[in-house]
Motif scaffolding. Structure first.
Motif, PDB file in Angstrom:
ATOM      1  N   GLN A   3       9.564   0.540 -26.619  1.00  0.00           N
ATOM      2  CA  GLN A   3       9.557  -0.610 -27.522  1.00  0.00           C
ATOM      3  C   GLN A   3      10.386  -1.759 -26.947  1.00  0.00           C
ATOM      4  OE1 GLN A   3      10.906   1.371 -31.051  1.00  0.00           O
ATOM      5  NE2 GLN A   3       8.820   1.637 -31.811  1.00  0.00           N
ATOM      6  N   LEU A  55       1.095   0.024 -26.581  1.00  0.00           N
ATOM      7  CA  LEU A  55       1.544  -1.347 -26.835  1.00  0.00           C
ATOM      8  C   LEU A  55       2.228  -1.926 -25.592  1.00  0.00           C
ATOM      9  CD1 LEU A  55       2.868  -1.001 -30.477  1.00  0.00           C
ATOM     10  CD2 LEU A  55       1.012  -2.508 -29.744  1.00  0.00           C
ATOM     11  N   ARG A  56       3.119  -1.152 -24.988  1.00  0.00           N
ATOM     12  CA  ARG A  56       3.838  -1.626 -23.807  1.00  0.00           C
ATOM     13  C   ARG A  56       2.885  -1.903 -22.651  1.00  0.00           C
ATOM     14  NH1 ARG A  56       4.153  -0.480 -19.247  1.00  0.00           N
ATOM     15  NH2 ARG A  56       3.292   1.570 -19.640  1.00  0.00           N
ATOM     16  N   GLN A  74      -1.222  -7.950 -30.737  1.00  0.00           N
ATOM     17  CA  GLN A  74      -0.333  -7.427 -31.778  1.00  0.00           C
ATOM     18  C   GLN A  74      -0.940  -7.609 -33.168  1.00  0.00           C
ATOM     19  OE1 GLN A  74       2.486  -5.651 -31.279  1.00  0.00           O
ATOM     20  NE2 GLN A  74       2.632  -5.305 -33.470  1.00  0.00           N
ATOM     21  N   LEU A  78      -0.953 -11.997 -26.185  1.00  0.00           N
ATOM     22  CA  LEU A  78      -0.024 -11.053 -26.823  1.00  0.00           C
ATOM     23  C   LEU A  78      -0.167 -11.103 -28.341  1.00  0.00           C
ATOM     24  CD1 LEU A  78       3.181 -11.606 -24.657  1.00  0.00           C
ATOM     25  CD2 LEU A  78       1.899  -9.451 -24.883  1.00  0.00           C
ATOM     26  N   GLU A  95       8.470  -7.940 -22.512  1.00  0.00           N
ATOM     27  CA  GLU A  95       7.267  -8.629 -22.037  1.00  0.00           C
ATOM     28  C   GLU A  95       7.106  -9.953 -22.775  1.00  0.00           C
ATOM     29  OE1 GLU A  95       5.626  -7.845 -19.449  1.00  0.00           O
ATOM     30  OE2 GLU A  95       6.152  -5.740 -19.161  1.00  0.00           O
ATOM     31  N   TRP A  96       7.305  -9.906 -24.081  1.00  0.00           N
ATOM     32  CA  TRP A  96       7.202 -11.116 -24.898  1.00  0.00           C
ATOM     33  C   TRP A  96       8.306 -12.109 -24.542  1.00  0.00           C
ATOM     34  CZ3 TRP A  96       4.132 -11.972 -29.556  1.00  0.00           C
ATOM     35  CH2 TRP A  96       3.183 -10.964 -29.791  1.00  0.00           C
ATOM     36  N   GLY A 116       0.704  -4.855 -23.477  1.00  0.00           N
ATOM     37  CA  GLY A 116       1.563  -6.034 -23.496  1.00  0.00           C
ATOM     38  C   GLY A 116       1.862  -6.520 -22.087  1.00  0.00           C
ATOM     39  N   SER A 159       3.509   3.571 -28.787  1.00  0.00           N
ATOM     40  CA  SER A 159       4.523   2.763 -28.101  1.00  0.00           C
ATOM     41  C   SER A 159       4.126   2.530 -26.649  1.00  0.00           C
ATOM     42  CB  SER A 159       5.889   3.449 -28.176  1.00  0.00           C
ATOM     43  OG  SER A 159       6.307   3.554 -29.518  1.00  0.00           O
ATOM     44  N   TYR A 200       8.379  -3.418 -24.324  1.00  0.00           N
ATOM     45  CA  TYR A 200       7.343  -4.261 -24.932  1.00  0.00           C
ATOM     46  C   TYR A 200       7.937  -5.594 -25.390  1.00  0.00           C
ATOM     47  CZ  TYR A 200       3.424  -5.477 -28.079  1.00  0.00           C
ATOM     48  OH  TYR A 200       2.380  -6.090 -28.722  1.00  0.00           O
TER      49      TYR A 200
END
Length: 188
Positions: free
Chosen positions: A125, A68-69, A92, A88, A131-132, A72, A65, A128
């Protein structure tokens, strides 16, 4: 969290073996002895690296986690939102295709992580996802944030289905298909 795993290759090896075992047998179907044997240790020797099976699961999910963050955030920082979104997506998709066991473990075993660590995993999460959402907000100004967030979650559902869907195509073809589908889903 990443520094801990990256700085200790034995811990990383244990976490990798645990992900495979937990994905295949389930958390409750895997013993400390099974984890030890998977990396050439006795069960008791594993306690030199982790307090127990629960600690292995918690660190595994916290580490991924956090990674990914962090990645990201790095990719979302691209000033061009189209490039940021593609970066991104590539990140992913690569994660999903390369780590089906981690996706399976997270999906099935998160409730077995102790509450404080589970809370931190969820916080990472959410960061993350945001961010998207921030990238999509730049691409689609004026669209409701709830819609953008829902699109990100739906996109993750698509991409994280790879443990069940990626076996029919080679990796490059599957990555291209996922990229095309996810990008279209995010253009809402």
């Amino acid at each position: 969290m990443t520094g801990t795993v990256g700085a200790n290759p034995r811990r990383a090896e244990i976490l990798g073996a645990a992900a495979e075992l937990f994905a295949r047998r389930g958390y409750h179907g895997t013993s400390i002895g099974d984890l030890g044997r998977a990396v050439g240790l006795t069960g008791p020797a594993l306690y030199r690296h982790f307090r127990g099976k629960e600690a292995v699961l918690a660190e595994m999910l916290l580490d991924i986690s956090d990674r990914l963050r962090a990645e990201g955030a790095r990719r979302a920082a691209d000033p061009d939102p189209t490039c940021a979104l593609d970066a991104l997506l590539r990140w992913q998709i690569a994660f999903a295709l390369d780590n089906p066991a981690l996706i399976t473990v997270h999906e099935r075993e998160l409730d077995n992580v102790p509450q404080p660590q589970r809370h931190e995993i969820r916080r990472l999460q959410r960061a993350y996802v945001e961010e998207w959402v921030a990238v999509l907000r730049r691409l689609h100004p004026g669209r409701p944030e709830e819609r953008l967030r829902a699109a990100v979650h739906a996109c993750f559902g698509l991409l994280n289905s790879t443990p069940h869907s990626a076996s029919g195509l080679d990796r490059a073809a599957m990555a291209d298909l996922l990229h095309t589908m996810a990008r279209a889903a995010l253009m809402v």
